[in-house]
Design an enzyme around this catalytic site. Structure first.
Site, PDB file in Angstrom:
ATOM      1  N   LEU A  36       0.877  -0.978   0.031  1.00  0.00           N
ATOM      2  CA  LEU A  36      -0.043  -0.078  -0.177  1.00  0.00           C
ATOM      3  C   LEU A  36       0.773   1.087   0.146  1.00  0.00           C
ATOM      4  CD1 LEU A  36      -2.827   1.212   0.099  1.00  0.00           C
ATOM      5  CD2 LEU A  36      -2.726   1.168   2.506  1.00  0.00           C
ATOM      6  N   LYS A  85      -2.214  12.300  17.238  1.00  0.00           N
ATOM      7  CA  LYS A  85      -2.246  10.639  17.755  1.00  0.00           C
ATOM      8  C   LYS A  85      -3.614  10.203  18.028  1.00  0.00           C
ATOM      9  CE  LYS A  85       2.456  10.615  17.752  1.00  0.00           C
ATOM     10  NZ  LYS A  85       3.109  10.482  18.722  1.00  0.00           N
ATOM     11  N   GLY A 119      16.252  18.251  12.425  1.00  0.00           N
ATOM     12  CA  GLY A 119      17.451  17.082  12.644  1.00  0.00           C
ATOM     13  C   GLY A 119      17.619  16.438  11.401  1.00  0.00           C
ATOM     14  N   ARG A 144       3.436   6.239   5.556  1.00  0.00           N
ATOM     15  CA  ARG A 144       4.598   6.305   6.561  1.00  0.00           C
ATOM     16  C   ARG A 144       4.407   5.086   7.591  1.00  0.00           C
ATOM     17  NH1 ARG A 144       9.382   6.968   8.349  1.00  0.00           N
ATOM     18  NH2 ARG A 144      10.044   7.967  10.359  1.00  0.00           N
ATOM     19  N   ASP A 150      14.852  14.280  21.538  1.00  0.00           N
ATOM     20  CA  ASP A 150      13.529  14.180  20.948  1.00  0.00           C
ATOM     21  C   ASP A 150      12.538  13.443  21.789  1.00  0.00           C
ATOM     22  OD1 ASP A 150      14.365  15.873  18.842  1.00  0.00           O
ATOM     23  OD2 ASP A 150      14.284  14.467  17.330  1.00  0.00           O
ATOM     24  N   HIS A 203      12.095  18.047  21.060  1.00  0.00           N
ATOM     25  CA  HIS A 203      10.994  18.121  20.153  1.00  0.00           C
ATOM     26  C   HIS A 203       9.658  17.286  20.355  1.00  0.00           C
ATOM     27  CE1 HIS A 203       9.147  18.665  16.299  1.00  0.00           C
ATOM     28  NE2 HIS A 203       9.395  17.171  16.006  1.00  0.00           N
ATOM     29  N   HIS A 242       4.663  17.457   6.416  1.00  0.00           N
ATOM     30  CA  HIS A 242       3.922  16.439   6.083  1.00  0.00           C
ATOM     31  C   HIS A 242       3.171  16.642   4.863  1.00  0.00           C
ATOM     32  CE1 HIS A 242       5.021  15.213   9.993  1.00  0.00           C
ATOM     33  NE2 HIS A 242       5.257  13.961   9.705  1.00  0.00           N
TER      34      HIS A 242
END
Length: 758
Positions: free
Chosen positions: A19, A118, A434, A517, A601, A643, A696
């Protein structure tokens, strides 16, 4: 009565990430939409056949998504933000979904994407639904119809999976403080009625309706609307109200008041006392027990659960066996791991094997024969196969930790003066998070080294050249604080796991994070410690190329822990401390090599927050102490950055403050800086980089747009505490996109300096 079984959902990325590859090829115009749809169908058929082969009674459908399941729900409900509706558009299709998720550029006009955050306490991200008083809904059944028909052809009972109306509204965002999303309930419920009528026409006996917000603390008003909603949706087909990630005992008054036919609970993360829960739950309701862990990859102790449920089913006759949550949070098939030894494989259970575990437990409970489950769990009990967890030196080091090890020498107000003197940075300093673009050539280089087609010297020389290029580019762009670009790293957690003792890695253990991702979480299989330096060579070289400060880049202890599959025989507190001590050693070595800015991070900090409010304080104390343990011994002149991205900060702002990082960089572009309100309201004392470039999205932010965002940020953050940076690392972007965007970022910062100095 025989016990039935099911799962709450199956991974949708394909066993070889088909996918992901198809999505990215489609976005890059390398394949047609027809070819993309063909790949999706092939994955769904494979998933259904695997579930059938593993012995499941129900086939779950509707768990597939082209980007994420919350966005899929928005499309199904016809909830499309107005800016994505073209007057000439005749239908809402897959492109509409991708535009909402990624943004779109048309006729030199940039349309910004919806926010992403999230999914409860996981590393899975969803696209946030948008609501306002003009929102309308209509049932778009095309995708769901396709998936149901595909499953019916496989020849098993079909159980559609949909996100419930109350959780859908809870997960969304309103455009005004004066508007309550619950005002949309009547319109929304009419569409859900249509959905259930559709299921009835298709002769669907059971539907799984996910309402994970029942694990949260709901106000009386939300409870009242919950009851109203399900009474309105009474009838049509049997409803399994599905909950996960926590305990719902505190909301059983709601569950017992609504006309549902079953409820699913998460035994693993809910920590239920089944006997007490059973006494409170209506005896008319089927109880589905989420016993097989959907968030970790170790084999389940089926014998333990067999003994528990064997006794429980004498009390409650009508039960099902299932997974604790959807299996989208774990890899697909352990048998795809060709390099892992059979001994190691025998400890683990990926999605396909979890389906089999559901069958094994159900079969044992229905037949009384436990031979198969004894054979399955043999590696967990065999002394011969036991893993060795006993590093005495590490154990001693942990025992010597005191409160002093969690504190830096001086407060931020003292440190920042020393740092400003040493670093001499301008107002609105520009940096990046980064990583720089991970080009095809770079990925091929790492692959060649991994497959021994080039030696270590050749590989490292190439990496040094890439770092040199990265530093040169940043100096040309006039960025103030540089990074080496992380060319040697595959993933921010996997890389550190590879260089610390105590981790195991997979070849094909991919898990979806968002959209295309995917990440490959390492497995914590032993005690964690640092036996060799990790980043020093690369960062030291980068710093030697420039007079500007170069950041040392590390992943924090909480994120390494949460983005790995942890061992289950040891307290999470001890594991996190082990990681913190390993990072402490690395940080001290960076400082000794004159690296004056170090970024640790922690994007997963909010993610680990328990859904149960009473448990949050304990978790946050552990998380904060781990971060502070790793950085506490550095000098005042060493500036510590952290971060975080894609999370709500309101309920953890005090804990973020307690981390005492000198600078925190966050993601605020998609919210158009609205996230900063909580920092202002709390009077956050340290420095902040809000993020002014949404990495993104393929959209290039203009200088004008960045200027507007920086100017808006000054209303929330003091000018001398404001950093200018992208939302996140640039590894997923191309050099062409990154260079243009960073050029605009620097230019906007320079203009702001003139405005503020004039």
């Amino acid at each position: 009565m025989n016990i039935s079984n099911h799962i709450l959902g199956f991974p949708r990325i394909g066993v070889n990430r088909e996918l992901k590859k198809a999505q990215e090829n489609y976005w890059n115009k390398k394949i047609s939409q027809k070819e993309l749809l063909k790949v999706g169908k092939k994955i769904r058929i494979y998933n259904l056949k695997k579930q059938k082969k593993m012995g499941l009674d129900f086939l779950s459908v509707g768990d597939f998504s082209w980007y994420d399941h919350v966005l899929t729900t928005s499309i199904m409900l016809g909830n499309i933000p107005k800016r994505f509706i073209n007057e000439n558009q005749k239908k809402i299709d897959i492109d509409t979904m991708f535009y909402i998720a990624r943004g779109v550029s048309h006729n030199n006009k940039e349309t910004f994407p919806s926010e992403m955050t999230k999914w409860f306490n996981t590393n899975y991200h969803y696209i946030v639904p948008e609501f306002n008083k003009f929102s309308s809904f209509n049932f778009n059944c095309s995708q769901l119809l396709i998936e149901i028909d595909e499953a019916l052809l496989i020849g098993k009972k079909v159980k559609p999976v949909i996100l419930g109306p109350m959780s859908y509204l809870w997960l969304g965002k309103v455009d005004s403080k004066n508007f309550n999303c619950l005002n949309l309930l009547p319109k929304l419920l009419n569409v859900y009625r249509e959905i259930f009528k559709f299921f009835k026409k298709k002769n669907i006996k059971w539907v799984q309706i996910d309402e994970p917000i029942l694990s949260l603390e709901l106000s009386d008003f939300w409870k009242e609307k919950f009851i109203y909603s399900y009474k309105y949706l009474k009838g049509y087909t049997k409803k399994l109200l599905t909950t996960y990630f926590g305990n719902i005992s505190h909301n059983l008054d709601v569950v017992n008041s609504i006309p549902i036919d079953g409820v699913h609970i998460d035994i693993i993360y809910g920590n239920y006392d089944l006997l007490t829960f059973n006494e409170i739950l209506s005896d008319k309701i089927l109880l589905s027990l989420g016993i097989i862990n959907g968030k970790n990859i170790w084999k389940s102790d089926l014998l333990k659960y067999y003994n528990i449920i064997k006794n429980f089913k004498k009390i409650r006759k009508n039960i099902w066996i299932g997974t604790s949550c959807s299996l989208l949070h774990i890899p697909i098939d352990i048998n795809k791991e060709k390099k892992m030894t059979d001994k190691l494989k025998s400890y683990f259970s990926f999605a396909v094997q979890k389906c089999y575990e559901v069958f094994l437990l159900t079969n044992a409970l229905n037949t009384g024969n436990i031979d198969l489950i004894k054979s399955w769990i043999f590696p967990l009990y065999s002394k011969k196969n036991k893993l060795n967890f006993n590093n005495k030196n590490l154990k001693k080091r942990l025992s010597l930790i005191t409160e002093k090890d969690y504190k830096r020498c001086n407060e931020y107000r003292v440190r920042i003066k020393k740092q400003q003197k040493k670093l001499n940075l301008p107002i609105f300093p520009v940096t990046t998070i980064g990583s720089f673009p991970q080009t095809r050539d770079l990925r091929n280089l790492r692959l060649k080294f991994k497959e021994n087609r080039i030696n270590k010297t050749e590989y490292e020389n190439n990496i040094f050249n890439i770092i040199k290029y990265n530093i040169k580019k940043q100096e040309e762009l006039e960025i103030d604080v540089l990074v080496h670009g992380e060319p040697e790293r595959n993933d921010m957690v996997e890389y550190f796991g590879e260089h610390l003792d105590g981790f195991l890695f997979t070849e094909n253990g991919w898990v979806q994070s968002y959209g295309s991702r995917c990440v490959k979480p390492p497995i914590i299989i032993g005690d964690i410690f640092r036996s060799k330096k990790i980043t020093i060579k690369w960062i030291k070289y980068a710093q030697s190329l420039t007079k500007k400060p170069v950041k040392g880049m590390l992943t924090g202890p909480i994120t390494i822990f949460l983005w790995s599959f942890p061992r289950e025989d040891l307290s999470y507190k001890i594991i996190i401390k082990q990681i913190a001590l390993a990072l402490k050693d690395e940080i001290n070595d960076l400082e000794k090599n004159n690296i004056n800015i170090i970024q640790i991070d922690e994007p997963a900090l909010r993610e680990g927050l328990p859904l149960n409010i009473k448990k949050r304080k304990k978790y946050l104390k552990t998380a904060i102490n781990a971060f502070k343990l790793s950085v506490s011994s550095v000098k005042d002149t060493t500036q510590i950055h952290t971060h975080m991205c894609y999370c709500e900060f309101n309920d953890i702002i005090e804990s973020i403050t307690n981390l005492d990082a000198d600078v925190i960089t966050i993601e605020a572009t998609r919210s158009r800086m609205d996230l900063l309100k909580c920092f202002k309201n709390f009077n956050y004392p340290n420095s902040i980089g809000p993020g002014f470039y949404d990495i993104h999205s393929p959209n290039i932010p203009t200088e004008e747009d960045i200027l507007k965002l920086i100017y808006k940020s000054t209303k929330f953050i003091e000018v001398n505490k404001l950093w200018v940076n992208p939302d996140c690392g640039l590894k997923t972007r191309t050099w062409k996109e990154s260079e243009k965007s960073l050029k605009n970022l620097v230019s906007a910062a320079k203009k702001m300096r003139l405005i503020k100095y004039s």
